[in-house]
Design an enzyme around this catalytic site. Structure first.
Site, mmCIF file in Angstrom:
data_model
loop_
_atom_site.group_PDB
_atom_site.id
_atom_site.type_symbol
_atom_site.label_atom_id
_atom_site.label_comp_id
_atom_site.label_asym_id
_atom_site.label_seq_id
_atom_site.Cartn_x
_atom_site.Cartn_y
_atom_site.Cartn_z
ATOM 1 N N CYS A 18 43.935 -24.722 4.062
ATOM 2 C CA CYS A 18 44.067 -23.079 3.434
ATOM 3 C C CYS A 18 43.992 -23.417 2.002
ATOM 4 C CB CYS A 18 45.491 -22.710 3.996
ATOM 5 S SG CYS A 18 45.649 -22.414 5.746
ATOM 6 N N HIS A 19 44.413 -24.097 1.212
ATOM 7 C CA HIS A 19 44.463 -24.231 -0.234
ATOM 8 C C HIS A 19 44.249 -25.572 -0.725
ATOM 9 C CE1 HIS A 19 47.254 -20.788 1.295
ATOM 10 N NE2 HIS A 19 46.380 -20.260 0.328
ATOM 11 N N GLY A 20 43.960 -26.429 0.129
ATOM 12 C CA GLY A 20 43.278 -27.743 -0.345
ATOM 13 C C GLY A 20 44.552 -28.665 -0.808
#
Lengths: 188, 408, 280
Positions: free
Chosen positions: A152-154
């Site tokens: 999703c956001h690393g």
């Protein structure tokens, strides 16, 4: 009630000085008993929306670890969330234990996070905004630290489930669990 | 409206902008009420409280109830077994419905006996009858929701009545069902209506109270207010009397809730609904039995439907059927006799409603239905020719007489 | 006078209410009337009896009857230990899945599972029982007129031979208390049908009482809590109502009749009534 002036004239109810004190006691005790009753009557309604007995019965899950080979990971459901169970290899354990705590955004030793080093059990929910990190299956991206990678956001997690890189603030949460015997755990 | 005056600046600030305190003071505290109201006047406020109990328990039940044909029965059992205090919520709601009807029936019979439906309270009465009709619709749909045998087959029988309507009857029934028999679409929509109607009912009660507060309460003598001496403020006299009556009612209500929760019910409704098996006899809940008896007394299907609905709708025109200038049955000897026979007849009709509709039972139901309508239809004539007893001078006089007799 | 008339009519009405379900067409003998430990306001369950009843259910009845509303964890409520209940559950297999290959599989039942059904669905149940459906017994004592007395009667009411003048259909058995007397279920309980673990004498009557008590519990697991709370609530209400009554008498006793005439608010009301000008 005393603040809102009653438009009935004073002396409406013929006042009897001896009765005054007796009425007050009756009035106060009746009012108190009524209010207590209303309060007690509210409890069943409030408690009825607490988790019901069938929900509580599923609050604990037993997991059989004997089928999980070394290097393998299994995902199980517990209280509606995924739980990652990884049977760690010796290298993974060694790698997790030898990390410098200063490098960790959320410092925790590997020993604090496991009961038996070959079994890593964490809640499979990213501590950033709640996605499920990949890394359980064989071909999955595991991120730069060999653990899990949240698409999703690393966020990157290591082989102890600790956050190493990315926006997540905390390590993957460890649920409460116990070894019932050498090959079975009870989560929750 | 008389404005409240108080030294409390916060209360005055609110009241100037939205006069809730003045309004409460006028309608609940100093509100003029006849001095001679008997305990028969308690049932209105009790009905209001029961409505609130039904809505609150209903809301909490709805958090766990599932209105789908496959799981409805099980979801009710889950509420009773697994939800904390679910059994209490269910018992309160189930027995609250029966209590609601008992209280409202007494309230209505009070209205008929004391002529509360007469001018200028005709609209008040008609709003009340509308509340009664709403209650019946709500209760009917509510009984379907547990999806027991009686839920299913009661719904089937009663919705099938609409097929008696000429030309469009069958389409209407399919429209109500949402299918070709009572099934999943039906229970789902009945749940929605069962949740919605009480809200409409609540608003009707507000309008009912509004109409009441215009001309104030009737009283056991049935005579008009002659002077302020006939009245007393609602608080503290009737607040405490209503609380006392409420206490007595709650004891009875709670007895059923805790010690006889299935007293008013049918064992068959603990059998999950089975469209392939019809129970040996289908009965509605007890509060519908008199009308069920009327329905079955008429051999023709459409005729039965019309006469049954007429039995309810005739209540609307009661204020115009009764031509007597005297309100209370106390001063109308013939009306009083007819009234008590009407009450006994209504109970008898209820008993007949759960008997098989054949043989002697059928004949009795027909005679009973006849008297039911005769009572209403004789009123225009009765009002003109009945010799009434002389009315008392005023409420104040009667109350003073009673007091002096007691002190003597 | 009216009060008395009303009370008499009300009493007549109430007395008819229990007869509401009595219009059942089929006839049966009058039911035996037993005293149960859970009768009355202070009734409670006899837990050793419930445990014996559970044994009867599991060893005899569960072959054909389901008890779907009851969970194995509920056995702890009648006095079994968690381990005992777990062991009883694991004797039965329940379907679970799908697994990673998409297949359903069987596994031993857990505490959190419902009692395992003997048949997958109604059709399978009917097929195995000559067209008759053995009903789920979770609420059976509430689903039959006569309740617990009926269940007990049913268990003990079988006759080896139907009366001479009775025409018994093929495949049915004669029971004194079953409406219509012809029941598809063969007599389920006999003396020594179940070997009780607590050593109680396994007579037919004992088995029948124990299974009935167990089924009464299955239908009303909340009963003891309900009655306990009920006593407290009604006692509270009686005290509170008595206090309301005392307050009411006091407030109403001290009225002097004349003073309201000059109540300024009532004067305003009088003026308002003048405006509406009602005759009579």
């Amino acid at each position: 009630m005393s603040e809102i002036s009653n438009p009935s004239p004073n002396g409406t109810i013929a006042e009897n000085p001896e009765d005054e004190g007796k009425r007050d006691f009756l009035l106060i005790s009746t009012t108190t008993l009524s209010l207590a009753g209303i309060g007690l009557a509210a409890w069943p309604f409030i408690h009825s929306i607490n988790p019901a007995k069938d929900v509580l019965a599923l609050a604990s899950t037993e997991v059989d670890l004997s089928a999980i080979e070394e290097g393998q990971a299994v995902t199980t459901m517990w209280r509606g969330k995924p739980v990652f169970i990884r049977h760690r290899s010796a290298e993974e354990i060694e790698g997790a234990a030898s990390v410098n705590l200063a490098e960790l955004p959320d410092p925790q030793t590997d020993a604090e996070r496991v009961q038996r080093p070959q079994w890593l059990i964490t809640v499979g929910v990213c501590t950033h905004l709640g996605c499920i990190p990949s890394g359980q299956k064989l071909g999955d991206k595991k991120g730069d630290f060999g653990g899990w990678f949240c698409p999703c956001h690393g966020s990157h997690y290591d082989t102890s489930g600790r956050i190493r890189k990315g926006p997540a603030p905390f390590n993957l949460r460890i649920p409460e669990y116990n070894f019932i015997d050498d090959t079975t755990i009870l989560i929750g | 409206m008389k404005r409240m005056q108080t030294d409390n600046r916060i209360l005055m600030w609110i009241d100037t902008r939205l006069p809730i305190f003045s309004y409460s003071s006028e309608n609940l505290v100093s509100y003029p009420t006849p001095k001679n109201l008997s305990y028969w006047w308690n049932y209105g406020s009790i009905a209001g409280i029961v409505l609130v109990i039904m809505i609150v328990t209903g809301i909490f039940l709805a958090m766990n109830y599932q209105p789908h044909a496959d799981v409805a029965f099980q979801s009710v059992e889950r509420i009773v077994r697994d939800v904390n205090y679910g059994w209490l919520l269910r018992n309160l709601h189930m027995n609250g419905a029966s209590m609601f009807f008992i209280v409202v029936y007494i309230h209505m019979f009070r209205g008929i006996y004391f002529g509360s439906y007469k001018a200028p309270r005709e609209l008040l009465w008609m709003i009340g009858v509308t509340i009664y009709v709403c209650m019946m619709a709500t209760a009917f749909m509510g009984y379907v929701l547990p999806w027991g045998q009686m839920s299913f087959w009661g719904a089937t029988v009663i919705t099938n009545l609409f097929s008696a309507i000429p030309l469009i009857g069958d389409y209407i029934v399919v429209w109500i069902w949402g299918g070709f028999s009572v099934d999943a679409p039906t229970i789902n929509r009945f749940f929605v209506w069962h949740y919605l109607l009480p809200m409409i009912l609540f608003m009707l009660v507000v309008v009912h109270m509004w109409a009441l507060h215009i001309h104030k309460s009737n009283n056991p003598l049935g005579i008009e207010i002659k002077s302020p001496a006939d009245m007393m403020p609602f608080h503290p006299f009737y607040t405490i009397k209503d609380l006392y009556g409420l206490g007595l009612f709650m004891i009875v209500f709670m007895f059923f809730v805790f010690f006889a929760p299935d007293f008013f019910g049918e064992p068959d409704n603990y059998i999950p609904a089975d469209p392939m098996v019809t129970p040996p006899h289908i009965v509605p809940e007890w509060y519908f039995l008199p009308f069920y008896a009327i329905l079955r007394a008429i051999p023709d299907k459409l005729g039965g439907v019309i006469v049954m609905f007429a039995g309810v709708l005739i209540l609307y025109v009661l204020p115009w059927l009764d031509t007597s200038k005297v309100r209370a049955a106390t001063y109308r000897p013939i009306f009083k006799q007819l009234f008590w026979i009407f009450v006994a007849n209504a109970l008898f009709l209820g008993w007949l409603g759960q008997k098989p509709s054949e043989g002697a039972y059928l004949i009795m139901a027909q005679l009973s239905t006849g008297y039911y309508f005769l009572f209403f239809l004789i009123l225009p004539v009765l009002g003109k020719y009945e010799k009434t007893k002389p009315l008392p001078v005023s409420i104040f006089e009667e109350v003073r007489k009673k007091r002096r007799a007691k002190e003597a | 006078m009216q009060m008395r008339k009303f009370l008499i009519s009300a009493a007549c009405a109430i007395s008819f209410l229990p007869g509401i379900a009595s219009a059942a067409v089929a006839e049966a003998d009058a039911l035996p009337s037993l005293k149960w430990s859970f009768d009355g306001i202070f009734g409670s369950y006899d837990r050793p009896q419930l445990r014996r009843g559970s044994q009867v259910f599991l060893e005899v009845c569960s072959g054909c009857h389901s008890l779907e509303m009851v969970y194995y964890r509920n056995l702890v409520d009648i006095g079994f230990t968690t381990d005992q209940a777990k062991a009883m559950a694991s004797d039965y297999e329940i379907e679970d899945g799908p697994d990673d290959e998409g297949e359903m599989y069987m596994r031993p039942a857990k505490l959190s599972d419902r009692f395992v059904k003997p048949f997958a669905n109604t059709n399978a149940a009917r097929f195995a029982n000559g067209g008759a459906f053995p009903p789920d017994l979770s609420v059976i004592t509430k689903a039959r007129k006569g309740g617990t007395d009926y269940i007990y009667g049913l268990m003990t009411g079988y006759l080896d031979d139907a009366p001479a003048d009775f025409d018994l259909s093929e495949g049915t058995y004669y029971n004194k208390y079953y409406p219509g007397h012809q029941i598809f279920m063969a007599q389920p309980l006999y003396e020594e049908a179940v070997d009780y673990e607590d050593g109680t004498e396994p007579t037919l009557e004992q088995h029948a009482k124990d299974i009935t008590a167990f089924l009464a519990w299955a239908a009303n697991p909340e009963m003891e809590e309900r009655k306990r709370l009920g006593i407290k609530v009604i006692l509270y209400l009686i005290i509170l109502t008595a206090m309301f009554y005392a307050l009411k008498r006091r407030i109403w006793s001290n009225i002097s009749l004349e003073e309201f005439v000059h109540d300024p608010y009532v004067v305003e009301y009088e003026q308002e009534m003048q405006r509406h000008k009602r005759p009579n």
